[in-house]
Write a protein that holds these residues in place. Structure first.
Motif, PDB file in Angstrom:
ATOM      1  N   ILE A  15       0.843  -1.208   0.000  1.00  0.00           N
ATOM      2  CA  ILE A  15       0.000   0.000   0.000  1.00  0.00           C
ATOM      3  C   ILE A  15       0.877   1.256   0.000  1.00  0.00           C
ATOM      4  CG2 ILE A  15      -1.669   1.347   1.335  1.00  0.00           C
ATOM      5  CD1 ILE A  15      -2.771  -1.357   2.349  1.00  0.00           C
ATOM      6  N   THR A  16       1.938   1.211   0.821  1.00  0.00           N
ATOM      7  CA  THR A  16       2.843   2.353   0.906  1.00  0.00           C
ATOM      8  C   THR A  16       3.510   2.638  -0.429  1.00  0.00           C
ATOM      9  OG1 THR A  16       3.259   1.861   3.234  1.00  0.00           O
ATOM     10  CG2 THR A  16       4.829   3.287   2.123  1.00  0.00           C
ATOM     11  N   GLN A  17       3.933   1.576  -1.125  1.00  0.00           N
ATOM     12  CA  GLN A  17       4.580   1.759  -2.425  1.00  0.00           C
ATOM     13  C   GLN A  17       3.636   2.422  -3.423  1.00  0.00           C
ATOM     14  OE1 GLN A  17       7.729   1.168  -3.204  1.00  0.00           O
ATOM     15  NE2 GLN A  17       8.306   0.231  -1.271  1.00  0.00           N
ATOM     16  N   ILE A  18       2.370   2.015  -3.400  1.00  0.00           N
ATOM     17  CA  ILE A  18       1.389   2.573  -4.339  1.00  0.00           C
ATOM     18  C   ILE A  18       1.109   4.045  -4.027  1.00  0.00           C
ATOM     19  CG2 ILE A  18      -1.030   2.482  -5.046  1.00  0.00           C
ATOM     20  CD1 ILE A  18      -0.892  -0.543  -4.785  1.00  0.00           C
ATOM     21  N   LEU A  19       0.911   4.355  -2.746  1.00  0.00           N
ATOM     22  CA  LEU A  19       0.502   5.710  -2.372  1.00  0.00           C
ATOM     23  C   LEU A  19       1.657   6.714  -2.409  1.00  0.00           C
ATOM     24  CD1 LEU A  19      -1.941   5.090   0.636  1.00  0.00           C
ATOM     25  CD2 LEU A  19      -2.520   5.602  -1.742  1.00  0.00           C
ATOM     26  N   LEU A  20       2.847   6.280  -1.978  1.00  0.00           N
ATOM     27  CA  LEU A  20       3.928   7.243  -1.776  1.00  0.00           C
ATOM     28  C   LEU A  20       5.055   7.169  -2.807  1.00  0.00           C
ATOM     29  CD1 LEU A  20       4.271   6.984   2.115  1.00  0.00           C
ATOM     30  CD2 LEU A  20       2.908   8.600   0.788  1.00  0.00           C
ATOM     31  N   ARG A  21       5.174   6.047  -3.497  1.00  0.00           N
ATOM     32  CA  ARG A  21       6.249   5.846  -4.479  1.00  0.00           C
ATOM     33  C   ARG A  21       7.587   6.363  -3.931  1.00  0.00           C
ATOM     34  NH1 ARG A  21       3.996   4.138  -9.060  1.00  0.00           N
ATOM     35  NH2 ARG A  21       1.799   4.569  -9.426  1.00  0.00           N
ATOM     36  N   PRO A  22       8.070   5.718  -2.895  1.00  0.00           N
ATOM     37  CA  PRO A  22       9.201   6.274  -2.144  1.00  0.00           C
ATOM     38  C   PRO A  22      10.575   6.068  -2.754  1.00  0.00           C
ATOM     39  CG  PRO A  22       8.530   4.198  -1.205  1.00  0.00           C
ATOM     40  CD  PRO A  22       7.560   4.473  -2.314  1.00  0.00           C
ATOM     41  N   GLY A  23      10.707   5.161  -3.729  1.00  0.00           N
ATOM     42  CA  GLY A  23      12.028   4.913  -4.278  1.00  0.00           C
ATOM     43  C   GLY A  23      12.871   3.994  -3.422  1.00  0.00           C
ATOM     44  N   ALA A  24      12.246   3.216  -2.556  1.00  0.00           N
ATOM     45  CA  ALA A  24      12.931   2.207  -1.735  1.00  0.00           C
ATOM     46  C   ALA A  24      11.947   1.066  -1.524  1.00  0.00           C
ATOM     47  CB  ALA A  24      13.380   2.794  -0.403  1.00  0.00           C
ATOM     48  N   SER A  25      12.478  -0.156  -1.409  1.00  0.00           N
ATOM     49  CA  SER A  25      11.597  -1.319  -1.393  1.00  0.00           C
ATOM     50  C   SER A  25      11.081  -1.699  -0.011  1.00  0.00           C
ATOM     51  CB  SER A  25      12.317  -2.532  -2.012  1.00  0.00           C
ATOM     52  OG  SER A  25      13.462  -2.865  -1.265  1.00  0.00           O
ATOM     53  N   ASP A  26      11.713  -1.183   1.060  1.00  0.00           N
ATOM     54  CA  ASP A  26      11.307  -1.553   2.423  1.00  0.00           C
ATOM     55  C   ASP A  26      11.264  -0.300   3.278  1.00  0.00           C
ATOM     56  OD1 ASP A  26      10.879  -2.646   4.915  1.00  0.00           O
ATOM     57  OD2 ASP A  26      12.395  -4.209   4.715  1.00  0.00           O
ATOM     58  N   LEU A  27      10.062   0.210   3.494  1.00  0.00           N
ATOM     59  CA  LEU A  27       9.929   1.485   4.203  1.00  0.00           C
ATOM     60  C   LEU A  27       9.818   1.352   5.710  1.00  0.00           C
ATOM     61  CD1 LEU A  27       9.214   2.416   1.278  1.00  0.00           C
ATOM     62  CD2 LEU A  27       7.844   4.174   2.376  1.00  0.00           C
ATOM     63  N   THR A  28       9.343   0.199   6.179  1.00  0.00           N
ATOM     64  CA  THR A  28       9.069   0.067   7.609  1.00  0.00           C
ATOM     65  C   THR A  28      10.226  -0.564   8.373  1.00  0.00           C
ATOM     66  OG1 THR A  28       7.935  -2.038   7.182  1.00  0.00           O
ATOM     67  CG2 THR A  28       6.582  -0.043   7.267  1.00  0.00           C
ATOM     68  N   GLY A  29      11.292  -0.938   7.676  1.00  0.00           N
ATOM     69  CA  GLY A  29      12.452  -1.505   8.358  1.00  0.00           C
ATOM     70  C   GLY A  29      13.220  -0.455   9.134  1.00  0.00           C
ATOM     71  N   SER A  30      13.978  -0.908  10.125  1.00  0.00           N
ATOM     72  CA  SER A  30      14.733   0.039  10.959  1.00  0.00           C
ATOM     73  C   SER A  30      16.188  -0.380  11.094  1.00  0.00           C
ATOM     74  CB  SER A  30      14.096   0.146  12.347  1.00  0.00           C
ATOM     75  OG  SER A  30      13.939  -1.140  12.924  1.00  0.00           O
TER      76      SER A  30
END
Length: 260
Positions: A171-186
């Motif tokens: 969902i995050t990839q679709i809405l935000l198109r962040p340019g990274a494959s894993d947004l919730t990792g830390s």
């Protein structure tokens, strides 16, 4: 986009003044802890082993938020064992949020690079030398561990949690198109000044915080490299992820979508 693929050629290396020897890079690991008494000695031992074998200059900053299980006592013992130049205990009285923990830790960091990771053994320090190699190869501002690319993966989760994680990332990839494959990792490596700038821009709390960091990095045109990692669910202690965090994540995602 700020990803490795989308950013074009990486920015040029920052040069040292002529006649001056280049500064040796130093890596400050920020370890926020809360009730990690069993895990802390293991993760610190693995970190020291990885850095020592690789010949990397380092320090480990433990930011304990008033853990009632004795995590602070364990950290004090580790400081004595490894030396206060390598293990720095910088506690706080109570839980005040992940973002403020990083700000607190950075005040004491002497490295020019910052590594953030979990203290619960979900992130194995063996990947850190690979992060460093990746950063140097592309001169990236950020190197992020990814569970969703290459041979990265998740181990120890049940099907429900895997679906939640994959769904949230999709969902995050679709809405935000962040340019990274894993947004919730830390599990990430940052130039120190980049992390400082991103934290100043971020307003989210909890699990949305990591996602916003990458979104803001894209906005500020910072370059991002990725390294596939194996994420292993914690062995000791309880996960901090619950229903309230999932609701907060969805609210935060919608807020970012509306404001970026």
């Amino acid at each position: 986009m700020a990803s490795e693929e989308a950013s074009g050629s990486p920015r040029r290396s920052r040069r040292e003044p002529e006649g001056r020897a280049p500064r040796q890079d130093k890596y400050s690991v920020l370890l926020p802890t809360y009730n990690e008494r069993e895990n802390l000695p293991l993760i610190v031992w693995l970190l020291v082993k990885s850095f020592s074998e690789s010949g990397i200059d380092y320090e480990i900053i433990i930011i304990d938020d008033g853990s009632p299980d004795g995590t602070r006592d364990v950290a004090e013992q580790l400081e004595k064992i490894y030396g206060s130049d390598k293990i720095l205990l910088r506690p706080r009285e109570k839980k005040l949020g992940l973002g403020t923990a990083y700000i607190h830790g950075m005040k004491h960091a002497t490295g020019n690079y910052i590594i953030i990771m979990d203290a619960d053994l979900s992130h194995h320090p063996k990947f850190i030398p690979e992060f460093i190699r990746k950063q140097k190869e592309g001169n990236f501002d950020i190197v992020s561990g990814t569970r969703y690319k290459g041979n990265g993966g998740v181990y120890g989760w049940d099907l429900k949690r895997k679906i939640i994680s994959r769904g949230a990332n999709f969902i995050t990839q679709i809405l935000l198109r962040p340019g990274a494959s894993d947004l919730t990792g830390s599990f990430r490596l940052y130039r120190k000044e980049v992390l400082q700038k991103l934290i100043e821009k971020c307003v989210s709390k909890g699990y949305v915080f990591q996602m916003e960091m990458i979104v803001r990095a894209r906005q500020l045109k910072y370059t991002i490299g990725e390294v596939p990692i194996s994420f292993v669910d914690r062995v000791y202690g309880e996960s901090k992820l619950g229903g309230n965090e999932i609701v907060s994540f969805l609210k935060g995602l919608l807020t970012l979508f509306a404001t970026t």
